[in-house]
Scaffold this motif. Structure first.
Motif, PDB file in Angstrom:
ATOM      1  N   LEU A 359       7.090  -3.294  -2.408  1.00 23.33           N
ATOM      2  CA  LEU A 359       7.221  -1.860  -2.142  1.00 23.33           C
ATOM      3  C   LEU A 359       6.382  -1.422  -0.953  1.00 23.33           C
ATOM      4  O   LEU A 359       6.750  -0.508  -0.220  1.00 23.33           O
ATOM      5  CB  LEU A 359       6.778  -1.066  -3.379  1.00 23.33           C
ATOM      6  CG  LEU A 359       7.556  -1.389  -4.662  1.00 23.33           C
ATOM      7  CD1 LEU A 359       6.917  -0.719  -5.864  1.00 23.33           C
ATOM      8  CD2 LEU A 359       9.007  -0.943  -4.516  1.00 23.33           C
ATOM      9  N   ASP A 360       5.261  -2.059  -0.748  1.00 24.92           N
ATOM     10  CA  ASP A 360       4.322  -1.584   0.267  1.00 24.92           C
ATOM     11  C   ASP A 360       3.270  -2.667   0.501  1.00 24.92           C
ATOM     12  O   ASP A 360       3.181  -3.614  -0.291  1.00 24.92           O
ATOM     13  CB  ASP A 360       3.632  -0.320  -0.278  1.00 24.92           C
ATOM     14  CG  ASP A 360       3.103   0.564   0.839  1.00 24.92           C
ATOM     15  OD1 ASP A 360       3.154   0.137   2.010  1.00 24.92           O
ATOM     16  OD2 ASP A 360       2.635   1.668   0.528  1.00 24.92           O
ATOM     17  N   THR A 361       2.499  -2.509   1.548  1.00 23.22           N
ATOM     18  CA  THR A 361       1.410  -3.470   1.777  1.00 23.22           C
ATOM     19  C   THR A 361       0.148  -2.731   2.224  1.00 23.22           C
ATOM     20  O   THR A 361       0.231  -1.620   2.744  1.00 23.22           O
ATOM     21  CB  THR A 361       1.765  -4.487   2.893  1.00 23.22           C
ATOM     22  OG1 THR A 361       1.875  -3.784   4.131  1.00 23.22           O
ATOM     23  CG2 THR A 361       3.067  -5.208   2.617  1.00 23.22           C
ATOM     24  N   THR A 362      -0.975  -3.356   1.992  1.00 20.67           N
ATOM     25  CA  THR A 362      -2.229  -2.862   2.573  1.00 20.67           C
ATOM     26  C   THR A 362      -2.790  -3.985   3.421  1.00 20.67           C
ATOM     27  O   THR A 362      -2.820  -5.141   2.974  1.00 20.67           O
ATOM     28  CB  THR A 362      -3.262  -2.542   1.468  1.00 20.67           C
ATOM     29  OG1 THR A 362      -2.791  -1.431   0.739  1.00 20.67           O
ATOM     30  CG2 THR A 362      -4.617  -2.197   2.051  1.00 20.67           C
ATOM     31  N   ARG A 498       1.765 -13.343   7.646  1.00 21.89           N
ATOM     32  CA  ARG A 498       0.739 -12.637   6.884  1.00 21.89           C
ATOM     33  C   ARG A 498       0.252 -13.540   5.746  1.00 21.89           C
ATOM     34  O   ARG A 498       0.941 -14.481   5.338  1.00 21.89           O
ATOM     35  CB  ARG A 498       1.288 -11.335   6.265  1.00 21.89           C
ATOM     36  CG  ARG A 498       1.981 -10.411   7.228  1.00 21.89           C
ATOM     37  CD  ARG A 498       1.103  -9.947   8.349  1.00 21.89           C
ATOM     38  NE  ARG A 498      -0.144  -9.372   7.917  1.00 21.89           N
ATOM     39  CZ  ARG A 498      -1.136  -9.042   8.761  1.00 21.89           C
ATOM     40  NH1 ARG A 498      -1.007  -9.251  10.065  1.00 21.89           N
ATOM     41  NH2 ARG A 498      -2.254  -8.512   8.325  1.00 21.89           N
ATOM     42  N   SER A 499      -0.898 -13.191   5.238  1.00 27.54           N
ATOM     43  CA  SER A 499      -1.459 -13.952   4.139  1.00 27.54           C
ATOM     44  C   SER A 499      -1.864 -12.906   3.100  1.00 27.54           C
ATOM     45  O   SER A 499      -2.568 -11.953   3.437  1.00 27.54           O
ATOM     46  CB  SER A 499      -2.661 -14.686   4.700  1.00 27.54           C
ATOM     47  OG  SER A 499      -3.303 -15.346   3.708  1.00 27.54           O
ATOM     48  N   ALA A 500      -1.399 -13.056   1.867  1.00 23.40           N
ATOM     49  CA  ALA A 500      -1.553 -11.928   0.937  1.00 23.40           C
ATOM     50  C   ALA A 500      -1.789 -12.375  -0.491  1.00 23.40           C
ATOM     51  O   ALA A 500      -1.496 -13.511  -0.866  1.00 23.40           O
ATOM     52  CB  ALA A 500      -0.286 -11.076   0.974  1.00 23.40           C
ATOM     53  N   ILE A 501      -2.313 -11.441  -1.270  1.00 25.51           N
ATOM     54  CA  ILE A 501      -2.204 -11.559  -2.723  1.00 25.51           C
ATOM     55  C   ILE A 501      -1.164 -10.511  -3.145  1.00 25.51           C
ATOM     56  O   ILE A 501      -0.833  -9.619  -2.354  1.00 25.51           O
ATOM     57  CB  ILE A 501      -3.543 -11.332  -3.462  1.00 25.51           C
ATOM     58  CG1 ILE A 501      -4.021  -9.888  -3.300  1.00 25.51           C
ATOM     59  CG2 ILE A 501      -4.603 -12.303  -3.002  1.00 25.51           C
ATOM     60  CD1 ILE A 501      -4.756  -9.390  -4.519  1.00 25.51           C
ATOM     61  N   ILE A 502      -0.686 -10.636  -4.381  1.00 23.74           N
ATOM     62  CA  ILE A 502       0.352  -9.708  -4.840  1.00 23.74           C
ATOM     63  C   ILE A 502      -0.212  -8.856  -5.970  1.00 23.74           C
ATOM     64  O   ILE A 502      -0.784  -9.390  -6.926  1.00 23.74           O
ATOM     65  CB  ILE A 502       1.587 -10.499  -5.327  1.00 23.74           C
ATOM     66  CG1 ILE A 502       2.189 -11.247  -4.126  1.00 23.74           C
ATOM     67  CG2 ILE A 502       2.628  -9.581  -5.965  1.00 23.74           C
ATOM     68  CD1 ILE A 502       3.282 -12.217  -4.485  1.00 23.74           C
TER      69      ILE A 502
END
Ligand SMILES: Cc1ncc(COP(=O)(O)O)c(C=O)c1O
Length: 640
Positions: A359-362, A498-502
């Motif tokens: 839905l969105d990212t920070t 990008r590198s992310a957690i969910i």
């Protein structure tokens, strides 16, 4: 990621990065468009490759929005067939003098559509069901119509449970009662005498063999279920006393689920066979050896004896089991028993994929805005912080980080005491991120990464907000740190920069996914693509068919997701066979004791009073009540 790598990125890089071909067991791959495909065995003996994105779009067009649990029937059928044919091959290859009869433990996925599909696909192999409760026995009785298939009843059994099984036996159903505790023996004997039915009795034994993996408490002396050797002798004597040793036919044990090491499987069989041979010696009829579950799924694709993996193939498992049984029983001159396994996870894990959208990212990156410029009027701490950010080099990473951290924390402390403004604090946060990002970019070049900086890539990773509840749909991720492959189902022809957690949609700090499979070891972040305006970004949590559906809970009142069962045909077309709308808000509220009708009435009264008080018009009331009822019947998840 280096610029050239980003430009040259191909789907092969993605396949390698996400390990798709390692954990996918041949059921998942990538197509030229960079989309994950289901590689579905079809009834004509071929394999059809269908884009998961296409399947997802088809479901969305039919009104089944994200999150969506996708069950691919071909994969379930294929696993049922594979387990049976692998055992048949091993039996033939080793010259074993009996057959294999699998039973699927209903608790692993109790959903009616799944159980019906297993019964249908398993019928040619006489694949049966394992029931651990009265409800599961009733489900099994109403689903299986092949009387060659077995129903194995485990768990605590009261008289009602046993009576039902005995009546079913009268109808020609092959029901086995597995004694789990010493006290059950007398109940079974009493019920059988009353009903005048000779029961098929099994006994679960406690093996001393301990296994590796997460579920090893199921084995060993302290395992909750099963009889130790003294209890076993008492049971044999009790049955002999009632002239019922001919009813004792089955020996069962369960080492634990997800046994990653083939050595443990073999050790368990060897120990169980010793008991089996001695029960034959005691005069029990025997004839069936039930190894329980434990056949593992290679969730991380590493093919090792790590908890989320397994160091053996299905063929090796079958051959090892058959050889180990023969190795012990042949030397004792005992006839080969029917081999039963209760493989749950390995049967259903592959066929379900949970699809969800982002839905969105920070991002934790500095912003360049008017207010972030540092001026002479700003507090000196901000200027020091700016110097620290400007002076980062490959040679002073640790020192720069210490400085930036120190000055940022000083500004935070000044803010607490009212000595700097909100804007100055925001500037400090921004400068810190500037410094930290520069340091992170230089870490790749550092000969040795200082300990303090090792966690920096995670600390600075993005947060991707997913339209899913971990508690409802992936409970083992939350409860026992299970790792499932989580992968975007499209855009694999682009580098994931990008590198992310969910983070999930519940407002709970545990509602996150921050352990991922990696090339060599588990990773704390997942490579992902930046979102594109107006385009869905859909991820799949794979291999989630076992245990996840019914163990989920209603945390934050997010209910069951939409479900669709698809079948892929020989011509590559997809049949959307069965659909189940996810819970509505009214559904989840009624699960937790609310009465939607009463709630509506209370809300209606509130709206009517507002009309009476002149705050809204009757037309506005109509609109408000319409919004309320639409919400009440809507999906519990984020709807676009
Ligand atoms: C008695 C019994 N049989 C079978 C199973 C299924 O195990 P698995 O999913 O590892 O095949 C379980 C689960 O733990 C179990 O307790």
């Amino acid at each position: 990621m280096k610029q050239q790598q980003i430009i040259d990125w191909t789907r092969e890089d993605s396949a390698d990065l996400y390990g798709i071909r390692n954990w996918g067991a041949g059921y998942f791959d990538l197509n030229e468009a960079g989309e994950i495909t289901a590689q579905a065995p079809t009834t004509d003996g071929n394999t059809q490759s269908v884009s998961m994105l296409e399947i997802a779009r088809g479901a969305m067009e039919r009104g089944l929005g994200m999150p969506l649990l996708l069950r691919i029937e071909n994969l379930l059928d294929a696993q049922v067939a594979l387990i049976n044919t692998s055992f048949a091959r091993a039996i033939e290859q080793c010259g074993y003098n009996n057959v294999f009869r699998g039973v699927f433990p209903i608790k692993v996925n109790q959903q009616c559509q799944v159980i019906e599909e297993i019964a249908r696909a398993g019928s040619p192999f006489n694949h049966g069901l394992e029931a651990g409760s009265k409800a599961e026995l009733i489900a099994a009785l109403s689903t299986l119509d092949n009387t060659e298939s077995l129903i194995v009843c485990n768990g605590y059994k009261d008289e009602e449970f046993i009576n039902l099984g005995l009546q079913a036996q009268r109808l020609g159903v092959q029901v086995f009662f597995v004694v789990e505790t010493p006290s059950e023996v007398a109940t079974i004997i009493a019920c059988a005498e009353r009903e005048q039915v000779r029961p098929n009795i099994g006994v679960r034994i406690k093996l001393a063999s301990k296994v590796g993996g997460y579920w090893n408490a199921t084995s060993g002396d302290r395992s909750i279920f099963g009889l130790g050797s003294n209890d076993l002798i008492a049971m044999v004597d009790q049955l002999r006393h009632h002239d019922m040793l001919d009813c004792l036919k089955l020996l069962h044990y369960h080492l634990g689920s997800q046994v990653p090491n083939i050595r443990d499987i073999r050790t368990g069989v060897l120990e169980a066979c010793r008991y089996y041979a001695d029960l034959v010696e005691e005069g029990a009829a025997m004839g069936y050896l039930d190894l329980g579950g434990g056949l593992a799924v290679d969730y991380d694709g590493s093919k090792t004896n790590y908890t989320h993996s397994k160091n053996y193939s299905l063929d090796e498992y079958c051959v090892d089991v058959v050889e180990a049984i023969m190795g012990t029983l042949d030397s004792e001159g005992v006839a080969h028993p029917v081999i039963i396994t209760e493989s749950g996870r390995a049967t259903v894990a592959y066929s379900s994929v949970l699809l969800f959208d982002i839905l969105d990212t920070t991002r934790f990156e500095p912003v360049e805005l008017e207010h972030t410029k540092i001026t002479e009027d700003d507090h000196p701490m901000l200027r020091y912080l700016q110097d620290a950010a400007n002076n980062v080099t490959a040679k002073n990473l640790q020192e720069s980080y210490n400085d930036a951290l120190y000055y940022r924390d000083e500004v935070r402390s000044l803010y607490l005491h009212g000595q700097v403004s909100l804007r100055e604090r925001a500037n400090a946060e921004n400068l810190f991120l500037q410094a930290a990002q520069k340091i992170r970019a230089l870490l790749d070049e550092a000969e040795e990464i200082p300990v303090d900086l090792q966690a920096l890539p995670e600390v600075l990773s993005d947060i991707y907000y997913a339209n899913v509840s971990v508690f409802q749909s992936l409970p083992d991720m939350w409860a026992i740190d299970q790792v499932f492959p989580v992968v975007p189902i499209h855009r694999h022809d682009e580098a994931p920069t990008r590198s992310a957690i969910i983070a999930d949609i519940t407002c709970d700090c545990d509602g996150k996914i921050d352990r991922f499979i990696g090339r060599q070891e588990e990773q704390k972040t997942l490579p992902l693509h930046p979102l594109k305006d107006g385009e869905d970004y859909i991820l799949g949590a794979f291999l989630v068919g076992a245990y996840q559906e019914t163990l989920g809970d209603l945390h934050n009142l997010f209910g069951d997701t939409n479900v669709v069962n698809v079948r892929i045909n020989g011509d590559g077309s997809v049949d959307y066979n069965r659909e189940i709308q996810g819970d509505s808000i009214a559904d989840v509220l009624s699960y937790v004791e609310y009465r939607p009708q009463d709630m509506f009435e209370r809300f209606r009264k509130l709206a009517e009073k507002a009309v009476k008080d002149g705050r809204i018009s009757p037309q506005q009331r109509k609109q408000i009540l319409h919004t309320y009822t639409a919400s009440m019947s809507g999906y519990t998840y984020f709807e676009k």
